[in-house]
Design an enzyme around this catalytic site. Structure first.
Site: not given
Ligand SMILES: [Zn+2]
Length: 226
Positions: A134, A92, A145
């Site tokens: 993703h 992330e 994203d």
């Molecule tokens: Zn994601």
């Protein structure tokens, strides 16, 4: 490079065979991200979080040669593969909305470091085709994203030099980005007086505002994919 180690309760402590690497953006700031991923009431996590200053946080183990199963990809498919939590590491990148805001140099540098470390433990990751967003494995349900602002050419040039870079097309159309940009500028440019008077009721650090913009992005992307 410093790695801060935390242990998220949101994972399966079973070793996975790592075949892919999936990149995401957080939609909230670092503290908000850690609050979500460290809270056992939320069934979400990622192996690594990279802050805007390049700080690396390991929440689910993966850097020492064995990866547990994190909960970052959800329902996912790409080509003939499904269930990416079973065979991927999730990273992330802290960004309020990766379709609107740039990623930092420090984040690309940290990614370069992390990918180099991961390649040593997981031979499948030597292939640049094994890295995707993703949005590429879950765009069909609106996931957008790391988004339009993520520079895949730069990522591949830095992490996979001299190798042919795969095509990675963002799912968020530029028209949607242009439509959302005034909302981002409105908030980033708001003075405290405007905020206090109610002219602008959200602050840049208001997590709910940014989560709402991201879920709006996802809803529109999902509609467009149907
Ligand atoms: Zn994601």
């Amino acid at each position: 490079m410093n790695v801060y180690r935390l242990v998220s309760p949101n994972c399966d402590r079973t070793e996975i065979t790592v075949e892919h690497l999936i990149l995401h953006y957080t939609a909230v700031d670092l503290q908000g991200t850690l609050d979500i991923f460290m809270n056992g009431d939320n069934a979400v996590s990622a192996h690594l979080v990279i802050d805007t200053d390049g700080g690396i946080y390991e929440l689910v183990q993966c850097l020492e040669g064995k990866a547990w199963r994190a909960w970052h990809a959800g329902v996912s498919r790409y080509s003939d593969r499904e269930r990416f939590n079973d065979h991927s590491i999730g990273i992330e990148l802290v960004n309020l909305n990766g379709n609107l805001f740039s990623y930092t140099d420090a984040q690309y540098q940290a990614l370069q470091h992390v990918v180099q470390v991961l390649k040593q433990s997981y031979p499948a990751l030597a292939d640049p085709e094994r890295v995707m967003g993703h949005e590429h494995v879950a765009g069909f349900r609106g996931k957008a994203d790391p988004g339009l602002q993520f520079n895949w050419c730069r990522f591949y040039r830095e992490c996979y030099p001299q190798m042919k870079a795969p095509e990675r097309t963002p799912v968020c159309p530029e028209a949607l980005q242009q439509a959302l940009m005034p909302l981002a500028e409105l908030v980033s440019g708001a003075t405290s007086a405007e905020t206090a008077s109610g002219t602008v009721s959200a602050k840049k650090e208001d997590a709910r505002y940014w989560q709402a913009i991201s879920s709006l992005t996802e809803s529109v992307v999902k509609l467009l994919q149907e």
